[in-house]
Design a protein around this motif. Structure first.
Motif, PDB file in Angstrom:
ATOM      1  N   TYR A 137       0.830  -1.208   0.000  1.00 26.82           N
ATOM      2  CA  TYR A 137       0.000   0.000   0.000  1.00 26.82           C
ATOM      3  C   TYR A 137       0.866   1.261   0.000  1.00 26.82           C
ATOM      4  CZ  TYR A 137      -2.927   3.780   1.701  1.00 26.82           C
ATOM      5  OH  TYR A 137      -3.551   4.992   1.831  1.00 26.82           O
ATOM      6  N   THR A 138       1.886   1.292   0.857  1.00 28.31           N
ATOM      7  CA  THR A 138       2.747   2.478   0.936  1.00 28.31           C
ATOM      8  C   THR A 138       3.472   2.715  -0.380  1.00 28.31           C
ATOM      9  OG1 THR A 138       3.083   2.051   3.305  1.00 28.31           O
ATOM     10  CG2 THR A 138       4.599   3.583   2.241  1.00 28.31           C
ATOM     11  N   ALA A 139       3.954   1.643  -1.013  1.00 26.26           N
ATOM     12  CA  ALA A 139       4.640   1.778  -2.302  1.00 26.26           C
ATOM     13  C   ALA A 139       3.695   2.348  -3.361  1.00 26.26           C
ATOM     14  CB  ALA A 139       5.181   0.419  -2.745  1.00 26.26           C
ATOM     15  N   ALA A 140       2.461   1.841  -3.403  1.00 32.26           N
ATOM     16  CA  ALA A 140       1.487   2.346  -4.375  1.00 32.26           C
ATOM     17  C   ALA A 140       1.121   3.798  -4.075  1.00 32.26           C
ATOM     18  CB  ALA A 140       0.238   1.466  -4.355  1.00 32.26           C
ATOM     19  N   TYR A 141       0.983   4.137  -2.812  1.00 34.03           N
ATOM     20  CA  TYR A 141       0.664   5.510  -2.429  1.00 34.03           C
ATOM     21  C   TYR A 141       1.779   6.467  -2.850  1.00 34.03           C
ATOM     22  CZ  TYR A 141      -0.705   9.520   0.421  1.00 34.03           C
ATOM     23  OH  TYR A 141      -1.063  10.784   0.829  1.00 34.03           O
ATOM     24  N   PHE A 156       1.956  13.799   3.439  1.00 30.41           N
ATOM     25  CA  PHE A 156       2.873  12.981   4.239  1.00 30.41           C
ATOM     26  C   PHE A 156       2.132  12.243   5.347  1.00 30.41           C
ATOM     27  CE2 PHE A 156       5.464  12.801   8.133  1.00 30.41           C
ATOM     28  CZ  PHE A 156       6.500  11.971   7.707  1.00 30.41           C
ATOM     29  N   MET A 157       1.114  12.886   5.933  1.00 31.47           N
ATOM     30  CA  MET A 157       0.440  12.325   7.086  1.00 31.47           C
ATOM     31  C   MET A 157      -0.577  11.249   6.723  1.00 31.47           C
ATOM     32  SD  MET A 157       1.734  13.412   9.808  1.00 31.47           S
ATOM     33  CE  MET A 157       0.518  12.688  10.891  1.00 31.47           C
ATOM     34  N   ARG A 158      -1.023  11.185   5.479  1.00 31.74           N
ATOM     35  CA  ARG A 158      -2.036  10.185   5.111  1.00 31.74           C
ATOM     36  C   ARG A 158      -1.539   8.757   5.319  1.00 31.74           C
ATOM     37  NH1 ARG A 158      -4.871  12.722  -0.361  1.00 31.74           N
ATOM     38  NH2 ARG A 158      -6.032  14.392   0.718  1.00 31.74           N
ATOM     39  N   PRO A 159      -0.378   8.368   4.778  1.00 32.51           N
ATOM     40  CA  PRO A 159       0.084   6.999   5.049  1.00 32.51           C
ATOM     41  C   PRO A 159       0.397   6.775   6.526  1.00 32.51           C
ATOM     42  CG  PRO A 159       1.783   8.265   3.914  1.00 32.51           C
ATOM     43  CD  PRO A 159       0.529   9.073   3.859  1.00 32.51           C
ATOM     44  N   ILE A 160       0.837   7.835   7.221  1.00 30.37           N
ATOM     45  CA  ILE A 160       1.076   7.719   8.655  1.00 30.37           C
ATOM     46  C   ILE A 160      -0.231   7.423   9.388  1.00 30.37           C
ATOM     47  CG2 ILE A 160       1.866   8.908  10.723  1.00 30.37           C
ATOM     48  CD1 ILE A 160       4.090   8.204   8.783  1.00 30.37           C
ATOM     49  N   GLY A 161      -1.318   8.067   8.946  1.00 24.98           N
ATOM     50  CA  GLY A 161      -2.622   7.811   9.551  1.00 24.98           C
ATOM     51  C   GLY A 161      -3.080   6.378   9.354  1.00 24.98           C
ATOM     52  N   VAL A 162      -2.829   5.837   8.161  1.00 19.19           N
ATOM     53  CA  VAL A 162      -3.202   4.447   7.887  1.00 19.19           C
ATOM     54  C   VAL A 162      -2.425   3.502   8.791  1.00 19.19           C
ATOM     55  CG1 VAL A 162      -3.109   2.609   6.155  1.00 19.19           C
ATOM     56  CG2 VAL A 162      -3.896   4.894   5.507  1.00 19.19           C
ATOM     57  N   VAL A 163      -1.130   3.742   8.909  1.00 18.11           N
ATOM     58  CA  VAL A 163      -0.291   2.889   9.757  1.00 18.11           C
ATOM     59  C   VAL A 163      -0.679   3.037  11.227  1.00 18.11           C
ATOM     60  CG1 VAL A 163       2.077   2.414  10.491  1.00 18.11           C
ATOM     61  CG2 VAL A 163       1.606   2.957   8.112  1.00 18.11           C
ATOM     62  N   THR A 164      -1.094   4.243  11.622  1.00 18.88           N
ATOM     63  CA  THR A 164      -1.538   4.459  13.001  1.00 18.88           C
ATOM     64  C   THR A 164      -2.780   3.629  13.306  1.00 18.88           C
ATOM     65  OG1 THR A 164      -0.635   6.707  12.981  1.00 18.88           O
ATOM     66  CG2 THR A 164      -2.275   6.192  14.676  1.00 18.88           C
ATOM     67  N   LEU A 165      -3.692   3.551  12.335  1.00 20.93           N
ATOM     68  CA  LEU A 165      -4.892   2.725  12.506  1.00 20.93           C
ATOM     69  C   LEU A 165      -4.518   1.259  12.701  1.00 20.93           C
ATOM     70  CD1 LEU A 165      -7.942   2.116  12.372  1.00 20.93           C
ATOM     71  CD2 LEU A 165      -7.717   2.057   9.864  1.00 20.93           C
ATOM     72  N   LEU A 166      -3.645   0.750  11.848  1.00 17.12           N
ATOM     73  CA  LEU A 166      -3.205  -0.638  11.976  1.00 17.12           C
ATOM     74  C   LEU A 166      -2.467  -0.858  13.300  1.00 17.12           C
ATOM     75  CD1 LEU A 166      -1.901  -1.316   8.350  1.00 17.12           C
ATOM     76  CD2 LEU A 166      -4.030  -2.109   9.358  1.00 17.12           C
ATOM     77  N   SER A 167      -1.674   0.133  13.687  1.00 14.25           N
ATOM     78  CA  SER A 167      -0.924   0.016  14.946  1.00 14.25           C
ATOM     79  C   SER A 167      -1.866  -0.057  16.141  1.00 14.25           C
ATOM     80  CB  SER A 167       0.027   1.200  15.098  1.00 14.25           C
ATOM     81  OG  SER A 167       0.968   1.228  14.036  1.00 14.25           O
ATOM     82  N   GLY A 168      -2.953   0.717  16.100  1.00 10.14           N
ATOM     83  CA  GLY A 168      -3.929   0.668  17.177  1.00 10.14           C
ATOM     84  C   GLY A 168      -4.536  -0.724  17.322  1.00 10.14           C
TER      85      GLY A 168
END
Length: 396
Positions: A137-141, A156-168
């Motif tokens: 996903y990050t590579a495609a983004y 910059f924050m959009r992929p960080i937000g996705v990873v934050t969701l998964l991290s939660g």
């Protein structure tokens, strides 16, 4: 006599093993073979006590490796673009699987953590597949939003937000080690994509504060940190694992006590075949082997980054980001595992990729290696074909 040259064109999916990156193939073979040997050695006592079968874990590891290699063959025959096209569905799949782990009756708890989905006799670990999905996903983004990423902080924050969701979701299991690996891999991919350093500095304090808070809450994580600083304060409780690991390194000296002769694996060091297999390797095979093992992972990361650079030069940006992500996730997890074993990092439940016992880990590692080899193959034959010259002799 007259010599005529005939040219035969074949698709890259039929390439022979020697046409792949030789350094990468050799280092992966070394890690897999020595890993099987050390899993057999480090798990024999535990397997005998728990399952009355000294080769219980070895057999399961071999089966997992066979499955991983079979999946690797399928991936080698599939274009890298397939991962780009399916990157968003794969991310959604990862989210669904991480949610299912938390559902009572579906998620299976082992050693106090609900990280597995029970599939009969097999446990499926969602966090391992999530690593592959996040990289794709990050590579495609990064390919789709290159300009937006470089120009705005929101991009910059959009992929960080996705990873934050998964991290939660991962922290609810809990699986703090996978959170660290996935977060650092994503940040590394953004950095390798050339994102301005100012983006990282603006967000870095918040990241440090969040990871720091997670590291000290709940109380058992704070106890691990205290044990990491001085394990001798509580040698029979929070500091026990680290002390036993250091004893293993001390006993091994330069050349080890001999394969199969470890004392620490005899229930002194728990999880000897998974989280602390590096320490058992040091005890049985010595410091020289651990240096060789460390070099093997450094070579892996070097080849992954080289393949990524070649893909970038050919204009294959998605493949380049995937290769960077693969090198980062394997390298970061190996570094954390080794760091924990030698006392450089607090204790985390992470396997050594391509080496430790763990069906999900070994299968995921094989998938990542296959993706990397496929990228390398498409770099060598950018038109999707390879040409062989055959010489035929004909009489006059």
């Amino acid at each position: 006599m007259q010599k005529l040259q005939a040219i035969r064109i074949q698709d890259v999916k039929t390439a022979n093993w020697h046409e792949y990156d030789p350094w990468l193939v050799l280092v992966v073979m070394f890690l897999l073979v020595t890993g099987i040997v050390m899993v057999a050695s480090s798990s024999v006592a535990l397997a005998e006590r728990l399952h009355h079968d000294p080769y219980y874990y070895l057999r399961r590891q071999v089966v997992a490796l066979v499955v991983g290699l079979a999946l690797a063959v399928l991936i080698l025959r599939s274009p890298v673009s397939l991962w780009e096209n399916w990157s968003t569905p794969l991310l959604l799949l990862a989210v669904v699987l991480l949610v299912l782990v938390l559902v009572p009756g579906i998620g299976r708890e082992v050693n106090g953590s609900a990280r597995w989905i029970g599939l009969g006799p097999v446990n499926f670990q969602s966090s391992e597949l999530a690593k592959v999905c996040v990289i794709a996903y990050t590579a495609a983004y990064l390919v789709r939003h290159t300009g937006h990423l470089h120009l705005t902080f929101t991009g910059f924050m959009r992929p960080i937000g996705v990873v934050t969701l998964l991290s939660g979701l991962l922290l609810l299991e809990p699986d703090y080690g996978s959170v660290v690996v996935i977060f650092l891999t994503t940040l590394g991919m953004l950095f390798m994509a050339g994102i301005p350093a100012s983006r990282f500095f603006l967000w870095l304090p918040a990241l440090v504060a969040a990871l720091g808070a997670l590291a000290i809450f709940p109380a058992y994580r704070l106890a691990r940190l205290k044990a990491f600083v001085d394990p001798w304060q509580d040698p029979f409780n929070s500091g026990y694992q680290l002390i036993q690991s250091l004893i293993a390194f001390g006993r091994g000296e330069w050349f080890g006590v001999g394969l199969g002769s470890s004392v620490q694996k005899l229930f002194y060091l728990t999880q000897a075949h998974t989280d602390f297999i590096f320490a058992i390797s040091a005890e049985e095979l010595g410091l020289l082997f651990t240096v060789l093992l460390t070099l093997a992972f450094l070579v892996f990361v070097w080849r992954a980054f080289t393949i990524a650079e070649n893909a970038c030069l050919l204009g294959k940006n998605f493949a380049a980001h995937m290769a960077y992500g693969t090198g980062l996730v394997i390298g970061i997890q190996a570094f954390i595992h080794m760091g924990v074993n030698v006392g450089l990092l607090p204790t985390k439940g992470l396997t050594l990729p391509l080496f430790s016992y763990g069906a999900n880990s070994i299968i995921t590692s094989c998938i990542l290696v296959a993706i990397l080899l496929r990228i390398d193959l498409e770099n060598r034959y950018p038109r999707g074909i390879r040409v062989r010259k055959q010489v035929a002799d004909h009489g006059e």
